[in-house]
Design an enzyme around this catalytic site. Structure first.
Site, mmCIF file in Angstrom:
data_model
loop_
_atom_site.group_PDB
_atom_site.id
_atom_site.type_symbol
_atom_site.label_atom_id
_atom_site.label_comp_id
_atom_site.label_asym_id
_atom_site.label_seq_id
_atom_site.Cartn_x
_atom_site.Cartn_y
_atom_site.Cartn_z
ATOM 1 N N ASP A 1 -1.260 6.615 6.745
ATOM 2 C CA ASP A 1 -2.366 5.748 6.333
ATOM 3 C C ASP A 1 -2.551 4.725 7.444
ATOM 4 O O ASP A 1 -1.733 3.829 7.620
ATOM 5 C CB ASP A 1 -2.016 5.064 5.008
ATOM 6 C CG ASP A 1 -3.043 4.029 4.578
ATOM 7 O OD1 ASP A 1 -4.059 3.853 5.274
ATOM 8 O OD2 ASP A 1 -2.820 3.385 3.525
ATOM 9 N N LYS B 1 -12.065 -2.064 8.209
ATOM 10 C CA LYS B 1 -11.291 -2.991 9.014
ATOM 11 C C LYS B 1 -11.607 -2.837 10.504
ATOM 12 O O LYS B 1 -11.939 -3.795 11.166
ATOM 13 C CB LYS B 1 -9.798 -2.805 8.733
ATOM 14 C CG LYS B 1 -9.447 -3.032 7.259
ATOM 15 C CD LYS B 1 -8.001 -2.776 6.972
ATOM 16 C CE LYS B 1 -7.715 -2.795 5.480
ATOM 17 N NZ LYS B 1 -7.869 -4.121 4.866
ATOM 18 N N TRP C 1 0.824 -1.209 0.000
ATOM 19 C CA TRP C 1 0.000 0.000 0.000
ATOM 20 C C TRP C 1 0.854 1.253 0.000
ATOM 21 O O TRP C 1 0.499 2.258 -0.635
ATOM 22 C CB TRP C 1 -0.975 -0.030 1.173
ATOM 23 C CG TRP C 1 -1.846 -1.245 1.109
ATOM 24 C CD1 TRP C 1 -1.828 -2.329 1.931
ATOM 25 C CD2 TRP C 1 -2.829 -1.550 0.096
ATOM 26 N NE1 TRP C 1 -2.739 -3.277 1.519
ATOM 27 C CE2 TRP C 1 -3.356 -2.825 0.404
ATOM 28 C CE3 TRP C 1 -3.305 -0.856 -1.023
ATOM 29 C CZ2 TRP C 1 -4.344 -3.426 -0.379
ATOM 30 C CZ3 TRP C 1 -4.285 -1.456 -1.799
ATOM 31 C CH2 TRP C 1 -4.793 -2.722 -1.480
#
Length: 365
Positions: A176, A200, A106
């Protein structure tokens, strides 16, 4: 009559497990939200009823994270992946560089998107070690002239997590936190911006949370499309256009659940206990199971591991599926096994996996 439904042992990496109490409340309110005669999905986002839901969610997130007054809380769409583009679009000015710490897939995607708008540079990377660890703080090259320093706090694919964040002084730090937001206490004031997809730890997919320092926001570029400006959403309390109303409602209910569970201190303690069940089995298996991440970088959210024999690993995943365990396959890019133990995954579910792993080893040595 109360109908009980058998719940899976859900270790999906995202969308992931939601608290059963939240699902049951949403079920009860689905058709008639607080006597309105409408579902929350049918409410106007301009209505007083929805504004109450919206503002309460913001207030509870502020309370749980102790977010200072000089920060905005935004509810956006497009997932963390859109943030990969919005951040350099808003904050990377012509001729400027931006620093990125590479710790997995990511962070690589965020780096690639920044190339479309300016010059990203690697401040540190653990790629040469197949992302088995988080770089040491001493390895990070702090460029005070950079527009910002970006990192990914938890890496779902490789199972690594930052334990201590770098101190960057006047250099804006952006994180992030999609896969470990709200899993432990942090000092928000150390960051210029935090962002996270909800799917999540915060709720269902469809909502992206952004926590951003107002002074940093004021430095944003203005000559970009309206919907891609953070200022647009800040000025309109995230209601410039129709937001993902049901997702925000669910996020708000998850925040209430976290508070009822004892807040972030209780959640963090439980997350440590949950992960320990599984890591202990790996560590005590004499190599039958082995982890991907180095011990000092292990994630409490995503436990990545392999079974020493490839054929046994296939058998392990097949038998686990038959036993009711869901989502244990590693990411398609790396294979292996992964147990995602997010906030809403019960302690009993992690204990059940640990017991299954012990028995599988006993039966297959």
């Amino acid at each position: 009559m109360t109908v009980t439904t058998k719940r899976a042992f859900n270790f999906n990496a995202g969308p992931s497990a939601l608290p059963l109490e939240v699902l049951q409340k949403a079920q009860a309110e689905l058709v008639d939200f607080k006597g309105t005669g409408m579902s929350v999905m049918e409410l106007s986002h301009r209505s007083a009823e929805f504004e109450g839901v919206h503002n309460e969610a913001i207030a509870n997130l502020r309370e749980l994270y102790d977010i200072p007054e000089n920060y905005e809380v935004l509810f956006l769409q497009g997932g963390a992946s859109l943030q990969f583009s919005m951040i350099p679009m808003n904050f990377l000015k012509e001729g400027q560089k931006a620093s990125y710490i590479q710790t997995g897939a990511w962070s690589e995607k965020a780096f690639a998107e920044a190339k479309l708008f300016g010059t990203p540079v690697e401040a540190a990377s653990s790629k040469s070690n197949n992302y088995k660890n988080i770089p040491a703080l001493s390895e990070i090259q702090i460029d005070e002239e950079a527009a910002y320093l970006h990192l990914t706090s938890n890496n779902t694919i490789f199972g690594t997590q930052w334990k201590t964040f770098p101190t960057t002084g006047d250099l804006p730090l952006i994180a992030d936190m999609s896969s470990d937001i709200l899993s432990k206490k942090i000092d928000v004031s150390n960051f210029a911006m935090i962002y996270a997809g909800a799917q999540k730890n915060l709720g269902p997919s469809g909502v992206t949370v952004v926590i951003i320092r107002k002074e940093f926001l004021e430095k944003a570029n203005s000559n970009i499309p309206t919907m891609l400006k953070y200022a647009t959403h800040s000025k309109n309390n995230s209601l410039y256009n129709t937001p993902p109303t049901f997702g925000i409602y669910m996020l708000g209910e998850v925040l209430k659940w976290v508070k009822a569970e004892g807040g972030l201190e209780a959640i963090e303690q439980r997350n440590e206990e949950k992960a320990k069940y599984i890591y202990d089995v790996i560590d005590n298996s004499n190599g039958f199971y082995y982890g991907h991440a180095t011990e000092d970088s292990r994630s409490l959210m995503n436990i990545t591991f392999r079974v020493a024999d490839e054929e046994l690993e296939k058998k392990f995943l097949a038998e686990a599926k038959t036993a009711g365990f869901v989502g244990l396959n590693g990411h398609r890019s790396v294979g292996g096994c992964r147990a995602s133990t997010y906030n809403a995954v019960p302690l009993e579910t992690c204990k059940a996996l640990a017991d299954f792993m012990v028995k599988f080893q006993q039966d297959n040595q």
